[in-house]
Design a protein around this motif. Structure first.
Motif, PDB file in Angstrom:
ATOM      1  N   PRO A  63      10.260   3.440  -7.248  1.00  0.00           N
ATOM      2  CA  PRO A  63       9.440   2.848  -6.187  1.00  0.00           C
ATOM      3  C   PRO A  63       9.587   3.633  -4.881  1.00  0.00           C
ATOM      4  O   PRO A  63      10.679   4.088  -4.536  1.00  0.00           O
ATOM      5  N   HIS A  64       8.473   3.817  -4.184  1.00  0.00           N
ATOM      6  CA  HIS A  64       8.454   4.520  -2.894  1.00  0.00           C
ATOM      7  C   HIS A  64       9.019   5.942  -3.021  1.00  0.00           C
ATOM      8  O   HIS A  64       9.592   6.475  -2.062  1.00  0.00           O
ATOM      9  N   ASP A 121      12.518   6.582  -1.883  1.00  0.00           N
ATOM     10  CA  ASP A 121      12.844   6.234  -0.483  1.00  0.00           C
ATOM     11  C   ASP A 121      14.072   7.009   0.002  1.00  0.00           C
ATOM     12  O   ASP A 121      15.060   6.431   0.465  1.00  0.00           O
ATOM     13  N   PRO A 128       4.362   8.759  -4.409  1.00  0.00           N
ATOM     14  CA  PRO A 128       4.588   7.407  -4.937  1.00  0.00           C
ATOM     15  C   PRO A 128       3.524   7.003  -5.955  1.00  0.00           C
ATOM     16  O   PRO A 128       2.320   7.178  -5.717  1.00  0.00           O
ATOM     17  N   ASP A 173       2.383   4.225  -6.814  1.00  0.00           N
ATOM     18  CA  ASP A 173       1.458   3.146  -6.485  1.00  0.00           C
ATOM     19  C   ASP A 173       0.238   3.624  -5.708  1.00  0.00           C
ATOM     20  O   ASP A 173      -0.692   2.850  -5.466  1.00  0.00           O
TER      21      ASP A 173
END
Length: 328
Positions: A209-210, A213, A244, A246
């Motif tokens: 995710p991300h 990060d 990413p 998403d």
């Protein structure tokens, strides 16, 4: 061979493959400048024609014989005994789907057909044949004597490559290496050039995710993926990432990238099928010929009822007609 011959396998006889093939051909006729060649059992085809009440002129494969814009050639493999029982896992039907695929691949290798479109098969039926294969790509690799073949999804303008395919999700992180990703970046860029894209742009999807990060949610982006992207950029390849997951597929759909490298099966499948389930087509690249395929299964729950949508098969045939010349 002046005309374009497109081979089409009906897949597992117990599924919807024969139905969607006949429906798709009925939609696509007249066949201007190309000739369909269907691989299956004539008895299975006749049974489905009777169910659908479709009028298509099926002739035994013989390119020297006369044909017109409504003619479909067939190759009768005689692999099924008796009427088809729809919607079941069965060794005989798994073996039949193998026979159809092997016959079509041999004709493609011999130059008798220009591209191959495959109908859906059932992995459990294939497993019962004890052939050692549960998917058509692996079978085609073996028949063609190639070590690797790559899947690309085409959904409108969105192109998605898959770094890994049929492996458990928990094994994906440990399967990733910088060298592997770099090698596939180079390969995918060459494929994109074959599609006529002079200076392709490829985005590499992130794993976490991300995009991790900055290491807070996983280190694979920093330690494995980003170094491969940097190495590719040093070789003057227009590669971005890790982006990413998403957002990367949306950005590619909007035209920011020519294609996306998905790191695992469902990462790319979900994006493509959510965008357009019925028009997502699978292309197998790296074989001596182009293979396209529907991107759905045998749909045993509706098989033999005459209600299956042929839309995906129509798109798979169109893709074979459009792109086969790029992969001679």
């Amino acid at each position: 061979m002046k005309e374009t011959f497109i081979g089409i396998t009906i897949g597992d006889p117990s599924g919807i493959g024969c139905e969607i093939t006949i429906k798709a051909l009925d939609i696509l006729k007249p066949f201007n400048n190309w000739i369909p060649v269907v691989f299956g059992d004539k008895s299975v085809i006749d049974e489905m024609i009777s169910l659908l009440k479709t009028k298509i002129n099926f002739l035994p494969y013989n390119p020297e014989s006369g044909y017109n814009e409504n003619t479909v050639f067939y190759v009768d493999e005689n692999a099924v005994s008796g009427p088809v029982v729809y919607g079941i896992v069965d060794e005989e039907y798994g073996r039949a789907s193998l026979i159809y695929l092997e016959s079509a691949a041999q004709m493609a290798l011999q130059g008798q057909i220009n591209a191959l479109v495959t109908g859906p098969v059932n992995k459990r039926s294939l497993k019962r044949t004890k052939s050692g294969f549960i998917d058509q790509t692996s079978i085609l690799k073996d028949l063609c004597g190639v070590n690797s073949a790559d899947t690309m999804f085409l959904t409108g303008k969105l192109r998605i490559f898959f770094l890994t395919r049929h492996i458990p999700l928990r094994t994906v992180p440990e399967s990733l290496t910088t060298g592997q990703i770099l090698d596939y970046i180079k390969k995918y860029m060459e494929y994109l050039k074959k599609f006529g894209i002079v200076k392709p742009t490829l985005a590499v999807a992130a794993l976490n995710p991300h995009a991790g990060d900055n290491g807070l949610i996983g280190s694979e982006e920093i330690e494995i993926i980003r170094p491969a992207v940097v190495m590719a950029q040093k070789e003057l390849l227009d590669v971005r990432g890790p982006v990413p997951a998403d957002s990367v597929f949306h950005l590619a759909k909007e035209g920011l990238f020519d294609a996306v490298m998905s790191l695992y099966h469902d990462q790319g499948h979900i994006a493509a099928k959510t965008l357009d389930f019925f028009r997502t087509v699978s292309l197998t690249l790296g074989l001596p010929f182009l293979r396209t395929s529907v991107d759905h299964g045998t749909a045993f729950d509706i098989a033999g009822k005459g209600i299956a949508s042929p839309e995906n098969m129509v798109e798979a045939i169109k893709a074979a007609l459009t792109y086969h010349a790029y992969f001679k």
